[in-house]
Design a protein around this motif. Structure first.
Motif, PDB file in Angstrom:
ATOM      1  N   ILE A  35       1.430 -10.451   6.007  1.00  0.00           N
ATOM      2  CA  ILE A  35       2.227  -9.232   6.137  1.00  0.00           C
ATOM      3  C   ILE A  35       3.566  -9.449   5.444  1.00  0.00           C
ATOM      4  CG2 ILE A  35       3.344  -7.658   7.729  1.00  0.00           C
ATOM      5  CD1 ILE A  35       1.098  -8.245   9.698  1.00  0.00           C
ATOM      6  N   ALA A  36       3.718  -8.770   4.311  1.00  0.00           N
ATOM      7  CA  ALA A  36       4.949  -8.795   3.528  1.00  0.00           C
ATOM      8  C   ALA A  36       5.024  -7.474   2.781  1.00  0.00           C
ATOM      9  CB  ALA A  36       4.942  -9.988   2.565  1.00  0.00           C
ATOM     10  N   HIS A  37       6.034  -7.316   1.968  1.00  0.00           N
ATOM     11  CA  HIS A  37       6.228  -6.018   1.320  1.00  0.00           C
ATOM     12  C   HIS A  37       5.027  -5.538   0.508  1.00  0.00           C
ATOM     13  CE1 HIS A  37       7.507  -8.679  -1.924  1.00  0.00           C
ATOM     14  NE2 HIS A  37       7.261  -7.677  -2.741  1.00  0.00           N
ATOM     15  N   PRO A  38       4.198  -6.397  -0.117  1.00  0.00           N
ATOM     16  CA  PRO A  38       3.015  -5.856  -0.802  1.00  0.00           C
ATOM     17  C   PRO A  38       1.997  -5.214   0.140  1.00  0.00           C
ATOM     18  CG  PRO A  38       3.550  -8.028  -1.662  1.00  0.00           C
ATOM     19  CD  PRO A  38       4.384  -7.820  -0.428  1.00  0.00           C
ATOM     20  N   SER A  39       2.102  -5.491   1.443  1.00  0.00           N
ATOM     21  CA  SER A  39       1.175  -4.900   2.406  1.00  0.00           C
ATOM     22  C   SER A  39       1.299  -3.387   2.481  1.00  0.00           C
ATOM     23  CB  SER A  39       1.407  -5.490   3.799  1.00  0.00           C
ATOM     24  OG  SER A  39       1.207  -6.879   3.790  1.00  0.00           O
ATOM     25  N   VAL A  40       2.419  -2.847   2.062  1.00  0.00           N
ATOM     26  CA  VAL A  40       2.615  -1.396   2.115  1.00  0.00           C
ATOM     27  C   VAL A  40       2.218  -0.714   0.804  1.00  0.00           C
ATOM     28  CG1 VAL A  40       4.403  -1.574   3.881  1.00  0.00           C
ATOM     29  CG2 VAL A  40       5.053  -1.515   1.470  1.00  0.00           C
ATOM     30  N   THR A  41       1.686  -1.465  -0.145  1.00  0.00           N
ATOM     31  CA  THR A  41       1.334  -0.901  -1.448  1.00  0.00           C
ATOM     32  C   THR A  41       0.294   0.206  -1.324  1.00  0.00           C
ATOM     33  OG1 THR A  41       1.857  -3.005  -2.506  1.00  0.00           O
ATOM     34  CG2 THR A  41       0.533  -1.463  -3.775  1.00  0.00           C
ATOM     35  N   VAL A  42      -0.746  -0.023  -0.542  1.00  0.00           N
ATOM     36  CA  VAL A  42      -1.788   1.001  -0.385  1.00  0.00           C
ATOM     37  C   VAL A  42      -1.203   2.239   0.280  1.00  0.00           C
ATOM     38  CG1 VAL A  42      -3.984   1.563   0.732  1.00  0.00           C
ATOM     39  CG2 VAL A  42      -3.663  -0.670  -0.339  1.00  0.00           C
ATOM     40  N   THR A  43      -0.415   2.046   1.322  1.00  0.00           N
ATOM     41  CA  THR A  43       0.204   3.175   2.015  1.00  0.00           C
ATOM     42  C   THR A  43       1.060   3.990   1.054  1.00  0.00           C
ATOM     43  OG1 THR A  43       0.235   1.943   4.092  1.00  0.00           O
ATOM     44  CG2 THR A  43       1.726   3.816   3.916  1.00  0.00           C
ATOM     45  N   LEU A  44       1.887   3.304   0.267  1.00  0.00           N
ATOM     46  CA  LEU A  44       2.777   4.014  -0.646  1.00  0.00           C
ATOM     47  C   LEU A  44       2.020   4.646  -1.808  1.00  0.00           C
ATOM     48  CD1 LEU A  44       5.704   1.475  -0.494  1.00  0.00           C
ATOM     49  CD2 LEU A  44       5.686   3.801   0.432  1.00  0.00           C
ATOM     50  N   THR A  45       0.927   4.028  -2.230  1.00  0.00           N
ATOM     51  CA  THR A  45       0.095   4.636  -3.267  1.00  0.00           C
ATOM     52  C   THR A  45      -0.528   5.919  -2.748  1.00  0.00           C
ATOM     53  OG1 THR A  45      -0.385   2.508  -4.303  1.00  0.00           O
ATOM     54  CG2 THR A  45      -1.943   4.287  -4.721  1.00  0.00           C
TER      55      THR A  45
END
Length: 168
Positions: free
Chosen positions: A46-56
């Motif tokens: 769990i780090a900032h790349p974990s939100v990539t799908v959500t933000l996409t």
């Protein structure tokens, strides 16, 4: 907080599928996204790349609504989501293509308010990167050093090395 934001990908997938096609498609999209293996890395690390799908997905949903409604406000929201997605991971850069397409459509259909929405989208997309201006010279030097290291590494690539990596 990152894990909570990451979990928003499921309702966003549902909304996007529902609005683009129908309710069963939205539900199927969310279920497939939750299938084992799809989000394994985000679950473990769990780090900032974990939100990539959500933000996409947030970017795509905002773009969908901006296009369907010719909405400058949704276009601006798409710009904000895209900037955050790009900040989370550079692999989201191709989202700029549908964003540009939708921006042109909104400007064409809404005129001056579309231009304002497009300008807001660009400004909001750039906003997450504004802190980089604080140490501009340092960041330029770091980028140039990274580029040199990548170029040096690229020179060492050869077919036997690639076969070894592929085999492993």
């Amino acid at each position: 907080a990152v894990a909570i934001v990451s979990c928003l990908q499921y309702p966003l997938a549902y909304l996007l599928g529902r609005e683009a096609i129908d309710r069963p498609t939205g539900l199927a999209f969310a279920i497939v996204l939750a299938s084992p293996g799809i989000g394994s890395l985000a679950s473990v690390w769990i780090a900032h790349p974990s939100v990539t799908v959500t933000l996409t997905l947030a970017t795509l949903l905002c773009l969908w609504r901006a296009h369907a409604r010719a909405s400058p406000a949704w276009l601006a929201a798409a710009g904000a989501a895209f900037g955050l997605a790009l900040h989370a991971h550079p692999t989201t850069l191709p989202l700029a293509i549908p964003a540009a397409f939708v921006a042109v459509e909104v400007v064409r259909r809404r005129g001056a308010s579309g231009v304002a929405g497009a300008a807001a989208a660009v400004a909001l997309a750039a906003a997450p990167f504004l802190p980089l201006l604080a140490g501009y010279r340092e960041h330029v030097d770091d980028a140039l050093a990274l580029s040199a290291r990548i170029s040096d590494d690229a020179r060492t690539l050869d077919v036997p090395s690639m076969v070894t990596v592929a085999w492993n």
